[in-house]
Design a protein around this motif. Structure first.
Motif, mmCIF file in Angstrom:
data_model
loop_
_atom_site.group_PDB
_atom_site.id
_atom_site.type_symbol
_atom_site.label_atom_id
_atom_site.label_comp_id
_atom_site.label_asym_id
_atom_site.label_seq_id
_atom_site.Cartn_x
_atom_site.Cartn_y
_atom_site.Cartn_z
ATOM 1 N N ARG A 93 0.835 -1.210 0.000
ATOM 2 C CA ARG A 93 0.000 0.000 0.000
ATOM 3 C C ARG A 93 0.866 1.254 0.000
ATOM 4 O O ARG A 93 0.600 2.216 -0.733
ATOM 5 C CB ARG A 93 -0.940 -0.014 1.206
ATOM 6 C CG ARG A 93 -2.102 -0.985 1.088
ATOM 7 C CD ARG A 93 -3.138 -0.736 2.166
ATOM 8 N NE ARG A 93 -2.668 -1.123 3.493
ATOM 9 C CZ ARG A 93 -2.845 -2.327 4.021
ATOM 10 N NH1 ARG A 93 -3.497 -3.274 3.343
ATOM 11 N NH2 ARG A 93 -2.409 -2.602 5.245
ATOM 12 N N GLY A 103 4.348 9.006 -11.098
ATOM 13 C CA GLY A 103 3.630 8.767 -12.337
ATOM 14 C C GLY A 103 3.547 7.301 -12.725
ATOM 15 O O GLY A 103 3.299 6.982 -13.890
ATOM 16 N N ILE A 104 3.739 6.412 -11.760
ATOM 17 C CA ILE A 104 3.692 4.973 -12.027
ATOM 18 C C ILE A 104 2.481 4.396 -11.313
ATOM 19 O O ILE A 104 2.382 4.449 -10.088
ATOM 20 C CB ILE A 104 4.965 4.259 -11.524
ATOM 21 C CG1 ILE A 104 6.203 4.899 -12.157
ATOM 22 C CG2 ILE A 104 4.909 2.770 -11.831
ATOM 23 C CD1 ILE A 104 7.505 4.499 -11.483
ATOM 24 N N HIS A 105 1.540 3.853 -12.063
ATOM 25 C CA HIS A 105 0.318 3.302 -11.497
ATOM 26 C C HIS A 105 0.357 1.785 -11.596
ATOM 27 O O HIS A 105 0.466 1.208 -12.686
ATOM 28 C CB HIS A 105 -0.902 3.870 -12.220
ATOM 29 C CG HIS A 105 -1.057 5.367 -12.074
ATOM 30 N ND1 HIS A 105 -1.746 5.944 -11.038
ATOM 31 C CD2 HIS A 105 -0.554 6.384 -12.819
ATOM 32 C CE1 HIS A 105 -1.685 7.262 -11.150
ATOM 33 N NE2 HIS A 105 -0.975 7.558 -12.226
ATOM 34 N N LEU A 106 0.282 1.154 -10.445
ATOM 35 C CA LEU A 106 0.308 -0.305 -10.404
ATOM 36 C C LEU A 106 -1.101 -0.845 -10.534
ATOM 37 O O LEU A 106 -1.993 -0.454 -9.784
ATOM 38 C CB LEU A 106 0.944 -0.780 -9.085
ATOM 39 C CG LEU A 106 2.362 -0.238 -8.833
ATOM 40 C CD1 LEU A 106 2.839 -0.624 -7.450
ATOM 41 C CD2 LEU A 106 3.321 -0.765 -9.890
ATOM 42 N N SER A 107 -1.278 -1.765 -11.452
ATOM 43 C CA SER A 107 -2.621 -2.249 -11.761
ATOM 44 C C SER A 107 -3.073 -3.394 -10.869
ATOM 45 O O SER A 107 -4.251 -3.737 -10.838
ATOM 46 C CB SER A 107 -2.690 -2.722 -13.228
ATOM 47 O OG SER A 107 -1.735 -3.729 -13.468
ATOM 48 N N GLY A 135 2.593 1.558 -3.410
ATOM 49 C CA GLY A 135 1.618 1.943 -4.426
ATOM 50 C C GLY A 135 1.310 3.428 -4.396
ATOM 51 O O GLY A 135 1.244 4.091 -5.443
ATOM 52 N N ARG A 136 1.138 3.966 -3.184
ATOM 53 C CA ARG A 136 0.859 5.409 -3.063
ATOM 54 C C ARG A 136 2.038 6.234 -3.537
ATOM 55 O O ARG A 136 1.873 7.230 -4.260
ATOM 56 C CB ARG A 136 0.534 5.756 -1.603
ATOM 57 C CG ARG A 136 -0.810 5.268 -1.111
ATOM 58 C CD ARG A 136 -1.211 5.987 0.178
ATOM 59 N NE ARG A 136 -0.238 5.798 1.245
ATOM 60 C CZ ARG A 136 -0.296 4.821 2.146
ATOM 61 N NH1 ARG A 136 -1.279 3.931 2.091
ATOM 62 N NH2 ARG A 136 0.607 4.735 3.106
ATOM 63 N N ARG A 137 3.246 5.846 -3.138
ATOM 64 C CA ARG A 137 4.432 6.611 -3.519
ATOM 65 C C ARG A 137 4.692 6.522 -5.025
ATOM 66 O O ARG A 137 5.141 7.487 -5.648
ATOM 67 C CB ARG A 137 5.648 6.109 -2.737
ATOM 68 C CG ARG A 137 5.600 6.422 -1.250
ATOM 69 C CD ARG A 137 5.669 7.929 -0.980
ATOM 70 N NE ARG A 137 5.636 8.247 0.434
ATOM 71 C CZ ARG A 137 6.704 8.405 1.211
ATOM 72 N NH1 ARG A 137 7.916 8.253 0.694
ATOM 73 N NH2 ARG A 137 6.573 8.701 2.476
ATOM 74 N N MET A 138 4.455 5.350 -5.602
ATOM 75 C CA MET A 138 4.682 5.183 -7.042
ATOM 76 C C MET A 138 3.815 6.145 -7.851
ATOM 77 O O MET A 138 4.243 6.675 -8.880
ATOM 78 C CB MET A 138 4.388 3.745 -7.454
ATOM 79 C CG MET A 138 5.455 2.745 -7.049
ATOM 80 S SD MET A 138 7.010 3.016 -7.923
ATOM 81 C CE MET A 138 7.712 1.372 -7.868
ATOM 82 N N LYS A 139 2.596 6.386 -7.385
ATOM 83 C CA LYS A 139 1.710 7.319 -8.095
ATOM 84 C C LYS A 139 2.330 8.707 -8.166
ATOM 85 O O LYS A 139 2.139 9.439 -9.139
ATOM 86 C CB LYS A 139 0.356 7.381 -7.397
ATOM 87 C CG LYS A 139 -0.495 6.131 -7.576
ATOM 88 C CD LYS A 139 -1.837 6.269 -6.866
ATOM 89 C CE LYS A 139 -2.654 5.004 -7.016
ATOM 90 N NZ LYS A 139 -3.954 5.104 -6.285
ATOM 91 N N GLU A 140 3.079 9.066 -7.122
ATOM 92 C CA GLU A 140 3.747 10.376 -7.118
ATOM 93 C C GLU A 140 4.799 10.468 -8.217
ATOM 94 O O GLU A 140 5.123 11.571 -8.671
ATOM 95 C CB GLU A 140 4.391 10.624 -5.757
ATOM 96 C CG GLU A 140 3.410 10.666 -4.604
ATOM 97 C CD GLU A 140 4.086 10.791 -3.257
ATOM 98 O OE1 GLU A 140 5.326 10.994 -3.233
ATOM 99 O OE2 GLU A 140 3.403 10.670 -2.228
#
Length: 217
Positions: free
Chosen positions: A202, A212-216, A205-210
């Protein structure tokens, strides 16, 4: 993904980093991310040799500053030979320990000083710092009990330190957490491994969005 992401896992002895990091790697690969898993000290031939010297249970006479310098030397070689090239390729690096370990273990627990250890390591790492760090926090007595129960885990020189040393390591990590609250996220590693893994995912996943990487998954 054009720029890599440098993720480190930290914690005292028996925190479960080695198990969690492999599960995180599998999760990220399933999401189509190129992952490099490595560790400190080690990860490459030279650094693994330095690891053997540092963690050898027979080397009880090792001075704290010698220990700190050896860690920094191993870190430098590992960085230039493995970590930086992988980041340049756009990989996600999952590294078991990095500079925060030195700050907590040698800086605080050995009594050398966090600022002094930071100076040594700043020379070694230049401007390369983790993008995010998971601190797996476990009471020292719980971590040491896990080590004793795990017959497959190597018993190294640090495992043999007195309980007060491991308590000071935890104190050191808490100080480092206050220094880098935006980078380091504390995770309760006394939970069942599945809960630790899910919480780690979790956070990542949140940090990756920062970035620009979205885990599916």
């Amino acid at each position: 993904m054009t720029k890599g992401v440098f993720i480190t896992l930290e914690g005292g002895e028996g925190a479960g980093k080695s198990s969690i990091i492999l599960r995180i790697a599998e999760w990220l690969r399933h999401a189509g991310i190129e992952v490099v898993v490595t560790r400190e000290p080690g990860g490459i031939r030279i650094a693994e040799r330095i690891r053997e010297v540092i963690l050898n249970p027979e080397h009880t006479e090792m001075d704290g500053r010698t220990e700190a310098l050896l860690y920094a030397a191993a870190r430098r070689q590992h960085l230039v030979e493995k970590v930086v090239p992988a980041l340049q390729r756009g990989c996600v690096i999952l590294c078991d320990r990095f500079i925060d370990s030195s700050l907590a273990y040698q800086g605080h627990a050995r009594g050398i000083g966090i600022d002094e250890i930071w100076s040594i390591n700043r020379f070694a790492i230049g401007d390369v710092m983790p993008d995010m760090t998971l601190y797996l926090d476990v009471p020292p007595e719980v971590g040491l009990k896990r080590i004793r129960a795990n017959g497959e885990r190597e018993i190294n020189r640090l495992d043999l330190e007195a309980s007060r040393f491991h308590e000071m390591v935890q104190e050191g990590y808490n100080q480092v957490l206050k220094l880098y609250p935006d980078r380091i996220v504390r995770i309760d590693a006394s939970q069942a491994i599945e809960e630790v893994f899910l919480e780690s995912c979790r956070v990542i996943g949140r940090r990756m969005k920062e970035f620009g990487i979205h885990l599916s998954n």
